[in-house]
Design a protein around this motif. Structure first.
Motif, mmCIF file in Angstrom:
data_model
loop_
_atom_site.group_PDB
_atom_site.id
_atom_site.type_symbol
_atom_site.label_atom_id
_atom_site.label_comp_id
_atom_site.label_asym_id
_atom_site.label_seq_id
_atom_site.Cartn_x
_atom_site.Cartn_y
_atom_site.Cartn_z
ATOM 1 N N ILE A 4 0.617 -1.235 -0.170
ATOM 2 C CA ILE A 4 -0.101 0.305 -0.202
ATOM 3 C C ILE A 4 1.080 1.434 -0.260
ATOM 4 O O ILE A 4 0.698 2.289 -0.626
ATOM 5 C CB ILE A 4 -0.689 -0.431 0.840
ATOM 6 N N LEU A 5 2.171 1.013 0.433
ATOM 7 C CA LEU A 5 2.992 2.581 1.131
ATOM 8 C C LEU A 5 3.857 2.582 -0.249
ATOM 9 O O LEU A 5 3.532 3.838 -0.759
ATOM 10 C CB LEU A 5 3.320 1.728 2.021
ATOM 11 N N ILE A 6 4.286 1.697 -1.491
ATOM 12 C CA ILE A 6 4.407 1.620 -2.924
ATOM 13 C C ILE A 6 3.680 2.100 -3.492
ATOM 14 O O ILE A 6 3.954 3.117 -4.386
ATOM 15 C CB ILE A 6 5.144 0.896 -3.510
ATOM 16 N N ASN A 7 2.632 2.219 -3.638
ATOM 17 C CA ASN A 7 1.236 2.376 -4.731
ATOM 18 C C ASN A 7 0.933 4.417 -3.856
ATOM 19 O O ASN A 7 0.833 5.058 -5.139
ATOM 20 C CB ASN A 7 -0.004 1.987 -3.751
ATOM 21 N N ALA A 8 1.363 4.460 -2.889
ATOM 22 C CA ALA A 8 1.294 6.128 -2.111
ATOM 23 C C ALA A 8 2.255 6.915 -2.713
ATOM 24 O O ALA A 8 2.248 7.661 -3.367
ATOM 25 C CB ALA A 8 1.052 6.118 -1.316
ATOM 26 N N LEU A 9 3.650 5.743 -3.225
ATOM 27 C CA LEU A 9 5.181 7.009 -2.893
ATOM 28 C C LEU A 9 5.077 6.308 -4.998
ATOM 29 O O LEU A 9 5.167 7.816 -5.061
ATOM 30 C CB LEU A 9 5.737 5.830 -2.568
ATOM 31 N N LEU A 10 4.391 6.123 -5.575
ATOM 32 C CA LEU A 10 4.603 5.361 -6.859
ATOM 33 C C LEU A 10 3.355 6.931 -7.458
ATOM 34 O O LEU A 10 3.173 7.357 -8.494
ATOM 35 C CB LEU A 10 3.767 4.459 -7.848
ATOM 36 N N GLU A 11 2.076 6.967 -6.774
ATOM 37 C CA GLU A 11 0.996 7.667 -6.617
ATOM 38 C C GLU A 11 1.848 9.576 -6.648
ATOM 39 O O GLU A 11 1.898 10.310 -7.038
ATOM 40 C CB GLU A 11 0.088 7.667 -5.892
ATOM 41 N N GLN A 12 2.586 9.782 -5.997
ATOM 42 C CA GLN A 12 3.664 10.579 -5.411
ATOM 43 C C GLN A 12 3.012 11.051 -4.130
ATOM 44 O O GLN A 12 2.773 12.923 -4.368
ATOM 45 C CB GLN A 12 4.166 11.760 -6.464
#
Length: 230
Positions: free
Chosen positions: A175-183
Motif C-alpha cells: 500500500i505504501l509503495i502505491n502511494a509513493l508511486l502516486e507521489q
C-alpha cells in the motif's frame, strides 16, 4: 583477516542470528579464531558496542545485545519520525530510478508468501525503507537513519520470527509503495507512520505479552503525576 573484515564477519553473524542475544564473547577465543592479538579484537568489540550490536556487562565482558521493551519503543518512535518525513520527501525528490526500484520491490512482494518465508519479507522491507530514506535526499536525515539502522536490524530479527507480523508488513509495504508511486506526500507519510506504530504494537504484543498495557499505564501515570506537579 584484517580488523575491518573481522568486524563485518561478526556483525553478519549477529544480523543472521548465528550469534544470538546474550551470546558472550571470549577474547582469547576470538584471537585464536581470527588470528589477531587482543588489542585489535578489543577495538572491534568496542566498535560493535558503539554501533549498537553489543553491550558490556560487569565481570562478563561483551555480549550480543538484546533489546528491552523501552528500547523497542524508542527505536520505533525514532523511525516513525524520520521515515515518516522521508516518505513525504521521497514523493517529490525521488527520481525515476527510485520509482523503478519501488516497482521491482512491489513485484517481489506480490509473489512473496510472507508466512512461508518471513526472512525474505524482512529483507525486502529493509531494502524498501533504505531506498525511501535515500530518495528523500536529506543528508542529516540519512545520518540519523544510519545511527538507528543497526537497532532496526535487531528489531527485524524479532519480526522475521513471526510470519504473522511479516504478512501484515507485506500488505503495508504494498500500500505504501502505491502511494509513493502516486507521489501522494500526505498519504505516504501517514502510511509510513501507521506502519511503524502497527509493527511496534505487534512486536510488543507477541514477544512481550501483557507488557503493552503495563507500559501504557506507566506512561499515563507519569503524565498524570507530571500534571499534578506542574
Amino acid at each position: 583477516m584484517d580488523k575491518k573484515s573481522v568486524y563485518e564477519h561478526i556483525k553478519q553473524q549477529i544480523v543472521e542470528e548465528k550469534l544470538t542475544p546474550g551470546y558472550w564473547f571470549v577474547e582469547r577465543e576470538l584471537c585464536t579464531t581470527y588470528g589477531l592479538s587482543r588489542t585489535p579484537i578489543r577495538e572491534i568489540l568496542w566498535k560493535l558496542k558503539s554501533d549498537g550490536f553489543l553491550e558490556q556487562e560487569p565481570n562478563k565482558g561483551f555480549i550480543v545485545r538484546k533489546l528491552g521493551l523501552e528500547q523497542i519503543f524508542e527505536v520505533f518512535q525514532t523511525r516513525e519520525a524520520v521515515e515518516g518525513m522521508a516518505a513525504r520527501l521521497a514523493c517529490s525528490k525521488g527520481d525515476e530510478s527510485f520509482r523503478s526500484l519501488l516497482r521491482e520491490i512491489m513485484q517481489k512482494l506480490n509473489i512473496l508468501d510472507a508466512e512461508a518465508d518471513p526472512a525474505q519479507g524482512s529483507a525486502l522491507g529493509r531494502q524498501l525503507h533504505g531506498a525511501i530514506v535515500e530518495a528523500a535526499r536529506n543528508g542529516i536525515m540519512v545520518g540519523i537513519y544510519e545511527k538507528i539502522k543497526n537497532l532496526s536490524i535487531l528489531t527485524s530479527n524479532i519480526t522475521r520470527k513471526s510470519p504473522a507480523i511479516e504478512k501484515v508488513s507485506r500488505e503495508a509495504h504494498l500500500i505504501l509503495i502505491n502511494a509513493l508511486l502516486e507521489q501522494d506526500e500526505e498519504k505516504s507519510e501517514r502510511l509510513m507512520r501507521d506502519h511503524m506504530r502497527d509493527t511496534c504494537r505487534q512486536v510488543v504484543e507477541q514477544f512481550y505479552p501483557n507488557m503493552l498495557g503495563g507500559a501504557s499505564n506507566n506512561k499515563n501515570r507519569t503524565h498524570s503525576e507530571n500534571g499534578k506537579n506542574a
